[in-house]
Write an enzyme that holds these catalytic residues in place. Sequence first.
Site, PDB file in Angstrom:
ATOM      1  N   CYS A 104       0.871  -1.171   0.000  1.00 24.23           N
ATOM      2  CA  CYS A 104       0.000   0.000   0.000  1.00 24.23           C
ATOM      3  C   CYS A 104       0.916   1.231   0.000  1.00 24.23           C
ATOM      4  O   CYS A 104       1.719   1.424   0.905  1.00 24.23           O
ATOM      5  CB  CYS A 104      -0.902  -0.027   1.238  1.00 24.23           C
ATOM      6  SG  CYS A 104      -1.970   1.412   1.370  1.00 24.23           S
ATOM      7  N   CYS A 111      -2.328  15.243   2.824  1.00 25.21           N
ATOM      8  CA  CYS A 111      -3.436  15.189   1.875  1.00 25.21           C
ATOM      9  C   CYS A 111      -4.253  16.461   2.004  1.00 25.21           C
ATOM     10  O   CYS A 111      -4.469  16.969   3.105  1.00 25.21           O
ATOM     11  CB  CYS A 111      -4.312  13.969   2.155  1.00 25.21           C
ATOM     12  SG  CYS A 111      -5.617  13.760   0.919  1.00 25.21           S
ATOM     13  N   CYS A 115     -11.184  14.508   3.959  1.00 23.56           N
ATOM     14  CA  CYS A 115     -12.374  13.685   4.192  1.00 23.56           C
ATOM     15  C   CYS A 115     -12.612  13.555   5.699  1.00 23.56           C
ATOM     16  O   CYS A 115     -11.674  13.403   6.465  1.00 23.56           O
ATOM     17  CB  CYS A 115     -12.197  12.303   3.557  1.00 23.56           C
ATOM     18  SG  CYS A 115     -11.968  12.371   1.782  1.00 23.56           S
ATOM     19  N   GLY A 161      -2.466  10.582   0.709  1.00 26.10           N
ATOM     20  CA  GLY A 161      -2.508  11.442  -0.477  1.00 26.10           C
ATOM     21  C   GLY A 161      -3.480  10.965  -1.530  1.00 26.10           C
ATOM     22  O   GLY A 161      -4.068   9.895  -1.435  1.00 26.10           O
ATOM     23  N   HIS A 218     -18.268   6.570  -0.652  1.00 27.90           N
ATOM     24  CA  HIS A 218     -18.550   6.901   0.753  1.00 27.90           C
ATOM     25  C   HIS A 218     -19.838   7.670   1.008  1.00 27.90           C
ATOM     26  O   HIS A 218     -20.133   8.006   2.157  1.00 27.90           O
ATOM     27  CB  HIS A 218     -17.381   7.646   1.395  1.00 27.90           C
ATOM     28  CG  HIS A 218     -16.071   6.931   1.260  1.00 27.90           C
ATOM     29  ND1 HIS A 218     -15.945   5.571   1.385  1.00 27.90           N
ATOM     30  CD2 HIS A 218     -14.824   7.387   0.995  1.00 27.90           C
ATOM     31  CE1 HIS A 218     -14.682   5.231   1.210  1.00 27.90           C
ATOM     32  NE2 HIS A 218     -13.986   6.296   0.964  1.00 27.90           N
ATOM     33  N   ASN A 292     -12.582   2.597  10.346  1.00 25.20           N
ATOM     34  CA  ASN A 292     -11.532   2.424  11.351  1.00 25.20           C
ATOM     35  C   ASN A 292     -11.482   3.681  12.203  1.00 25.20           C
ATOM     36  O   ASN A 292     -11.252   4.765  11.674  1.00 25.20           O
ATOM     37  CB  ASN A 292     -10.167   2.224  10.670  1.00 25.20           C
ATOM     38  CG  ASN A 292     -10.050   0.838  10.079  1.00 25.20           C
ATOM     39  OD1 ASN A 292     -10.390  -0.148  10.725  1.00 25.20           O
ATOM     40  ND2 ASN A 292      -9.614   0.762   8.837  1.00 25.20           N
TER      41      ASN A 292
HETATM   42  N1  SAH Z   1      -7.009   9.479  -1.736  1.00 23.99           N
HETATM   43  C1  SAH Z   1      -7.308   8.164  -2.204  1.00 23.99           C
HETATM   44  C2  SAH Z   1      -6.424   7.079  -1.625  1.00 23.99           C
HETATM   45  C3  SAH Z   1      -6.181   7.075  -0.131  1.00 23.99           C
HETATM   46  S1  SAH Z   1      -7.414   6.508   0.959  1.00 23.99           S
HETATM   47  C4  SAH Z   1      -8.772   7.862  -1.972  1.00 23.99           C
HETATM   48  O1  SAH Z   1      -9.451   8.668  -1.363  1.00 23.99           O
HETATM   49  O2  SAH Z   1      -9.245   6.837  -2.440  1.00 23.99           O
HETATM   50  C5  SAH Z   1      -7.618   4.779   0.769  1.00 23.99           C
HETATM   51  C6  SAH Z   1      -8.996   4.316   1.223  1.00 23.99           C
HETATM   52  O3  SAH Z   1      -9.137   4.322   2.657  1.00 23.99           O
HETATM   53  C7  SAH Z   1     -10.097   5.207   0.700  1.00 23.99           C
HETATM   54  O4  SAH Z   1     -11.171   4.479   0.218  1.00 23.99           O
HETATM   55  C8  SAH Z   1     -10.459   5.976   1.955  1.00 23.99           C
HETATM   56  O5  SAH Z   1     -11.670   6.582   1.830  1.00 23.99           O
HETATM   57  C9  SAH Z   1     -10.360   4.889   3.010  1.00 23.99           C
HETATM   58  N2  SAH Z   1     -10.385   5.424   4.388  1.00 23.99           N
HETATM   59  C10 SAH Z   1      -9.950   6.621   4.811  1.00 23.99           C
HETATM   60  N3  SAH Z   1     -10.149   6.762   6.131  1.00 23.99           N
HETATM   61  C11 SAH Z   1     -10.739   5.642   6.575  1.00 23.99           C
HETATM   62  C12 SAH Z   1     -11.184   5.177   7.864  1.00 23.99           C
HETATM   63  N4  SAH Z   1     -11.062   5.915   8.956  1.00 23.99           N
HETATM   64  N5  SAH Z   1     -11.715   3.946   7.931  1.00 23.99           N
HETATM   65  C13 SAH Z   1     -11.828   3.174   6.826  1.00 23.99           C
HETATM   66  N6  SAH Z   1     -11.437   3.546   5.606  1.00 23.99           N
HETATM   67  C14 SAH Z   1     -10.899   4.771   5.459  1.00 23.99           C
END
Ligand code: SAH
Length: 344
Positions: A104, A111, A115, A161, A218, A292
């Site tokens: 990964c 970033c 989110c 990122g 999401h 998570n």
């Molecule tokens: N920026 C890219 C890649 C990084 S995140 C993206 O947004 O896809 C990789 C994955 O982990 C994404 O699907 C993201 O939404 C998820 N993710 C982020 N925070 C999380 C959390 N607290 N619990 C579970 N998944 C999460």
Amino acid sequence: MTPDIRDLSLEELAAYLKSVAAEPFRARQIFQWIYQKGAWGFDAMTNVPQELRDRLEKDFILKPNEIAQKVVSQDGTTKFLFDLHDHEKIESVLIPTKTRTTACISTQAGCKFGCKFCASGIGGWSRNLTCAEIVTQVLHVKQEALKQQRPLTNIVFMGTGEPLDNFSNLMKAVRIINSNKGINIGARHITISTVGVVPKIRELAQEGLQVELAISLHGYDNPSRNVLMPVNKKYPFDELIAACREYVRKTHRQITFEYILIKDVTCTVHAVASLKKAFKGIICKMNLIPYNPVSEFGHQTPSREEMLEFRNSLEDSGVHATIRTPRGKDVNAACGQLRHLQKQ
Ligand code: SAH
């Protein structure tokens, strides 16, 4: 600053060799040393003439990253924290499962997308990673995997990122990772995950790469996605879904939608009907990711039963969905937990 040799494509390396009157076929040898034989310096390249090695040494950087921290989870997941030349810290994770060994990889230091469930956005954004910084993470994870006698099989750009916000460096790195002269991982084993940068999804469709595209959805409609993902204000739900439809039409590739399961927020009956409608006519599957916990956000993970019920009702409506097993939770290596803990 001296350039890093891992910022060069095979063609660029061949052009450089020509410019210093070396044979262009040496490019393949040098690529092999770096990407297949794990050389961390020019000295190791014993079939390259000494004179050329000396020249390379003067003209380029080739060295391993500083490892600030390496932690191994109870499930075997290994997280690296690297300290880059400007002291930016980035994380990469080795995820071993029964059938695959996945790296990964991060694409940016920090970033900018913020989110409302993800730790990576908390400290803000510093900079894009270079192609060299992206592929070097893969080299470290690959070395660790080999130590555990597990050849690296998959790459996911799901670290810190936004990959599509660093498009040209990402594309260059993907080509080196994919090339049979480079790291040699099949395109179908490389997943690019995006927050939904619509114009770049369109650009990716033109690249002619057989990579997997994963969309961090999401939300189940525009308002619900607005709440969790500020990017939705710029690239709204419907526009994103339209770009996905177009991507599938153009590439004939299936798309994966990632969907975080947060109690009473995304894991609801209402969401199922809305998702079913949105996905009509798109070849896709859903990857349901149990939230998570990240202490700053105060969301809750649904119970196992609630998640299964959600999955089952999606399946009943004809949407193929699986629940992702979280890995490396105990070492903060699970989805969305990567962060600059040492920055504060
Ligand atoms: N920026 C890219 C890649 C990084 S995140 C993206 O947004 O896809 C990789 C994955 O982990 C994404 O699907 C993201 O939404 C998820 N993710 C982020 N925070 C999380 C959390 N607290 N619990 C579970 N998944 C999460």
